[in-house]
Motif scaffolding. Structure first.
Motif, PDB file in Angstrom:
ATOM      1  N   LYS A  21     -18.261  24.764  -4.982  1.00 42.13           N
ATOM      2  CA  LYS A  21     -18.134  24.814  -3.520  1.00 42.13           C
ATOM      3  C   LYS A  21     -19.283  24.044  -2.904  1.00 42.13           C
ATOM      4  CE  LYS A  21     -15.955  29.165  -4.125  1.00 42.13           C
ATOM      5  NZ  LYS A  21     -16.394  30.318  -4.869  1.00 42.13           N
ATOM      6  N   ASP A  22     -18.917  22.983  -2.196  1.00 40.73           N
ATOM      7  CA  ASP A  22     -19.910  22.158  -1.514  1.00 40.73           C
ATOM      8  C   ASP A  22     -20.179  22.786  -0.149  1.00 40.73           C
ATOM      9  OD1 ASP A  22     -21.511  20.239  -0.385  1.00 40.73           O
ATOM     10  OD2 ASP A  22     -20.130  18.570  -0.727  1.00 40.73           O
ATOM     11  N   LEU A  23     -21.329  23.407  -0.031  1.00 43.13           N
ATOM     12  CA  LEU A  23     -21.723  24.041   1.222  1.00 43.13           C
ATOM     13  C   LEU A  23     -22.844  23.246   1.892  1.00 43.13           C
ATOM     14  CD1 LEU A  23     -21.678  27.765   0.005  1.00 43.13           C
ATOM     15  CD2 LEU A  23     -19.863  26.483   1.134  1.00 43.13           C
ATOM     16  N   SER A  24     -22.853  21.951   1.597  1.00 41.21           N
ATOM     17  CA  SER A  24     -23.843  21.094   2.249  1.00 41.21           C
ATOM     18  C   SER A  24     -23.483  21.009   3.722  1.00 41.21           C
ATOM     19  CB  SER A  24     -23.858  19.709   1.616  1.00 41.21           C
ATOM     20  OG  SER A  24     -22.642  19.037   1.871  1.00 41.21           O
ATOM     21  N   TYR A  25     -24.478  20.703   4.537  1.00 35.50           N
ATOM     22  CA  TYR A  25     -24.228  20.612   5.966  1.00 35.50           C
ATOM     23  C   TYR A  25     -23.226  19.499   6.259  1.00 35.50           C
ATOM     24  CZ  TYR A  25     -28.425  23.523   6.214  1.00 35.50           C
ATOM     25  OH  TYR A  25     -29.342  24.517   6.054  1.00 35.50           O
ATOM     26  N   GLY A  26     -23.314  18.408   5.516  1.00 35.63           N
ATOM     27  CA  GLY A  26     -22.368  17.308   5.710  1.00 35.63           C
ATOM     28  C   GLY A  26     -20.937  17.749   5.436  1.00 35.63           C
ATOM     29  N   ALA A  27     -20.737  18.517   4.354  1.00 36.08           N
ATOM     30  CA  ALA A  27     -19.396  19.006   4.003  1.00 36.08           C
ATOM     31  C   ALA A  27     -18.900  20.015   5.037  1.00 36.08           C
ATOM     32  CB  ALA A  27     -19.397  19.631   2.617  1.00 36.08           C
TER      33      ALA A  27
END
Length: 189
Positions: free
Chosen positions: A164-170
């Motif tokens: 799970k990409d929980l980066s701000y960009g994602a």
């Protein structure tokens, strides 16, 4: 009647007939000229109408092309504005104060982390040491990776079932997908 009278009569009759033939020829010529002039005038009017119609068609097409190009440019500028809004939002997320950042990470981990997932921090994540000791990390038995990832801030979860990409960009990309039209309506009332 004398010979002279006969000659005069023949000449007079011939002259009268010649005048009649000339008058008839002039009448026919005038009629032909009037018909030709009428046809020429009709052709001129038809040509003018055709030229006017073609000119209007060209102007309408050019105007439609101009409206379309203007709409494209307007849409491009709107997209740039929305892009700037999301770029600003990303900058603000990356610059969050410690308490706000940890509150956001806690909420994300509570919602998306599965027991035993491995937690990776972005290279630019400022509060990794504080995030390591969050209660949710202990509750969900998350493993903390020492490897930092080149993300747009935030974190990434790697699990047995799914990553799970929980980066701000994602997160902003998902937000944009869902709310872009609403944001554009609000921005461009």
């Amino acid at each position: 009647m004398g010979m002279q009278n006969i000659v005069d009569k023949i000449l007079s009759d011939a002259n009268a007939e010649a005048l009649s033939i000339v008058a008839e020829a002039e009448s026919k010529a005038a009629k032909l000229l009037a018909d030709a002039s009428s046809r020429a005038e009709k052709a001129r009017r038809e040509t003018e109408a055709d030229v006017r119609q073609k000119t209007e068609s060209i102007f309408e097409k050019k105007a439609a092309d101009a409206r379309l190009e203007s709409a494209k440019l307007h849409l491009k500028e709107k997209r740039k504005t929305v892009d700037r809004v999301y770029a600003l939002a990303l900058d603000r997320l990356i610059a969050l104060e410690k308490e706000d950042c940890l509150r956001l990470v806690t909420a994300l981990l509570e919602k998306y982390a599965e027991k035993g997932d491995e937690l990776f921090f972005a290279e630019n994540f400022k509060y990794a040491d504080e995030a390591r000791i969050l209660p949710v990390v202990k509750e969900k038995e998350l493993k903390i990776s020492e490897t930092r990832l080149p993300l747009d801030g935030g974190v990434k979860l790697v699990g047995e079932i799914a990553d799970k990409d929980l980066s701000y960009g994602a997160l902003l990309a998902a937000d944009r997908e869902e709310y872009q039209a609403e944001l554009a309506r609000e921005l461009f009332k």
